[in-house]
Design a protein around this motif. Structure first.
Motif, short mmCIF file in Angstrom:
data_model
loop_
_atom_site.label_atom_id
_atom_site.label_comp_id
_atom_site.label_asym_id
_atom_site.label_seq_id
_atom_site.Cartn_x
_atom_site.Cartn_y
_atom_site.Cartn_z
N THR A 192 0.82 -1.20 0.00
CA THR A 192 0.00 0.00 0.00
C THR A 192 0.86 1.26 0.00
O THR A 192 0.50 2.27 -0.61
N ALA A 193 2.01 1.20 0.67
CA ALA A 193 2.93 2.34 0.65
C ALA A 193 3.46 2.57 -0.76
O ALA A 193 3.57 3.72 -1.22
N LEU A 194 3.77 1.50 -1.49
CA LEU A 194 4.26 1.62 -2.86
C LEU A 194 3.24 2.28 -3.77
O LEU A 194 3.59 3.09 -4.63
N LEU A 195 1.98 1.94 -3.58
CA LEU A 195 0.92 2.54 -4.38
C LEU A 195 0.93 4.07 -4.22
O LEU A 195 0.86 4.82 -5.21
N LEU A 217 -0.91 -2.75 -12.17
CA LEU A 217 -0.41 -4.05 -11.71
C LEU A 217 -0.46 -4.16 -10.18
O LEU A 217 -0.73 -5.24 -9.65
N ILE A 218 -0.19 -3.04 -9.48
CA ILE A 218 -0.31 -3.06 -8.02
C ILE A 218 -1.75 -3.36 -7.63
O ILE A 218 -2.02 -4.14 -6.70
N GLY A 219 -2.71 -2.74 -8.35
CA GLY A 219 -4.12 -2.99 -8.09
C GLY A 219 -4.47 -4.46 -8.28
O GLY A 219 -5.21 -5.05 -7.48
N ILE A 220 -3.92 -5.06 -9.34
CA ILE A 220 -4.16 -6.49 -9.59
C ILE A 220 -3.56 -7.33 -8.47
O ILE A 220 -4.18 -8.28 -7.97
N LEU A 221 -2.35 -6.96 -8.03
CA LEU A 221 -1.68 -7.70 -6.97
C LEU A 221 -2.46 -7.60 -5.66
O LEU A 221 -2.59 -8.58 -4.92
N ILE A 222 -2.98 -6.41 -5.38
CA ILE A 222 -3.79 -6.23 -4.16
C ILE A 222 -5.02 -7.14 -4.22
O ILE A 222 -5.39 -7.78 -3.24
N LYS A 223 -5.67 -7.19 -5.40
CA LYS A 223 -6.84 -8.07 -5.56
C LYS A 223 -6.47 -9.53 -5.38
O LYS A 223 -7.20 -10.30 -4.75
N MET A 224 -5.33 -9.93 -5.95
CA MET A 224 -4.90 -11.33 -5.85
C MET A 224 -4.61 -11.71 -4.40
O MET A 224 -4.94 -12.81 -3.95
#
Length: 402
Positions: free
Chosen positions: A272-275, A380-387
């Motif tokens: 979340t910090a990276l986002l 891609l971060i959003g996809i990773l968060i969902k995964m």
């Protein structure tokens, strides 16, 4: 080993070595005219001193991580610094351009495996909730070197000859070697055994593959602009060459501050910090685009860019370690090495795209290239968060149980 007493000194030692190694990657950019004149080569051929170095890191980091997986960590670190010194000594004494390139390759191989091992050592010598900050301290040496070490080496080359620029790197390497011998503890834990099959184990994990892509996009997003920063400051913003030297020092300070803050913010919830850091870097690039032809406002935009440019590095490096500990616990060093390669893929992509835009007389629009890379990274971060789903928070905090 008393971690609380010794960790700061260990991290300082790693940062000094990282400064030496970081100064090496782009040193030839500043002394390129001298190299082309000495060896009677074209500018394109001279560019091999940068591209071959990046390739050496990209391929060398994972391969050497596999080969040295069970080596004693301190002995490996000392061997790396010896190799770094040999590579730069060879470059300094090179009677031909091919021998200079050979020296660059040796130094590049040292670079890739150093960043892999040093990241793991830095994370290991502190308490779990300070791992990102520890990685940030180590990477500060690298990022500040990009701004200060390279100009110093260039100044030496222009005034005393390019060979002394490489001897300057040798001297830095010797300091790093000595501090590592004195300050790094002897009995660091060895990672679990791994093999070349580990590459497939990592790449077939969607989460690990995604973070590698995110690293390349998020880190590389700065380079369409950064590669030509001195040109922008001079030609577009109207700053003199002498002023640019001072500006680059302040840019380096901004980088160090951003790197430190990024490490602190990524300690507990790196994803979340990276986002948030990606969004901040995107805003900085937008500000850069709209002030790129302005004198003082442009300068402020450059410093803002420096603040966010490498802020994401500690979090990116920490998060792949966390994911590897979770999904491929036997392949943590290899995953770390692949992420070092991903950083250099980002450099290559970002600088190449920026170079193509400059060739089309689109220097002022290079920030947009970085923004596009960031948008892809954010998706891609959003996809990773969902995964990761509801497991994101627990994954982010999982290092407390490591």
């Amino acid at each position: 080993m008393n971690k609380k007493v010794s960790s700061n000194w260990i991290l300082l030692s790693l940062a000094i070595s990282a400064f030496a190694i970081g100064s090496t990657e782009f040193i030839s950019v500043g002394i390129m005219p001298l190299l082309t004149k000495t060896f009677n080569i074209s500018l394109t051929q001279g560019g091999l001193t940068v591209s071959i170095y990046a390739l050496g890191i990209m391929f060398g980091a994972p391969i050497l991580a596999l080969l040295t997986n069970r080596w004693d960590r301190k002995k490996l670190l000392i061997g790396i610094m010896f190799s770094f010194i040999i590579g730069n000594t060879l470059a300094a004494l090179a009677p031909s351009f091919l021998i200079l390139l050979a020296g660059r390759v040796i130094a590049a191989l040292s670079h890739g495996i150093f960043m892999t091992i040093a990241s793991l050592i830095a994370a290991d010598v502190v308490t779990p909730n300070k791992r990102a900050s520890a990685i940030a301290v180590m990477f500060t040496g690298l990022t500040v070197a990009t701004i200060t070490g390279v100009p110093i080496g260039t100044f030496i080359g222009n005034n005393f000859g390019w060979r002394l620029s490489f001897f300057f790197l040798v001297a830095l390497g010797l300091v790093g070697l000595i501090t590592n011998i004195i300050l790094v503890p002897n009995e660091l834990p060895l990672p679990k055994p791994t093999s070349i099959k580990g590459l497939w184990k990592i790449l077939k994990q969607p989460q690990l593959l995604l973070i590698l892509l995110i690293t390349a996009l998020g880190y590389g997003a700065t380079f369409p602009v950064y590669t030509y920063l001195t040109t922008v400051l001079n030609k577009n913003m109207g700053w003199s060459q002498s002023a640019i030297v001072i500006i680059l020092i302040f840019y380096g300070v901004a980088v160090a501050i951003g790197n430190t803050l990024g490490g602190k913010w990524a300690n507990k919830r790196p994803l979340t910090a990276l986002l948030k850091m990606f969004v901040g870097l995107g805003i900085a690039l937008i500000v850069m685009r709209f002030t790129i032809n302005l004198h003082f406002l442009g300068l402020l935009a450059v410093l803002l860019l420096g603040l966010f440019a490498f802020m994401n590095v500690p979090g990116l490096q920490l998060y792949i370690v966390q994911l590897a500990e979770k999904y491929t616990p036997n392949e943590v060093p290899l995953a770390s090495a692949l992420n070092i390669s991903a950083f250099n893929v980002g450099i290559t992509v970002g600088s190449t795209v920026g170079g193509q835009m400059v060739a089309q007389n689109q220097l002022i629009n290079t920030p947009w290239a970085g923004i596009i890379m960031l948008v892809l990274g954010i998706i891609l971060i959003g996809i990773l968060i969902k995964m990761e789903g509801s497991g994101v928070k627990s994954a982010d905090l999982d290092l407390e149980n490591c």
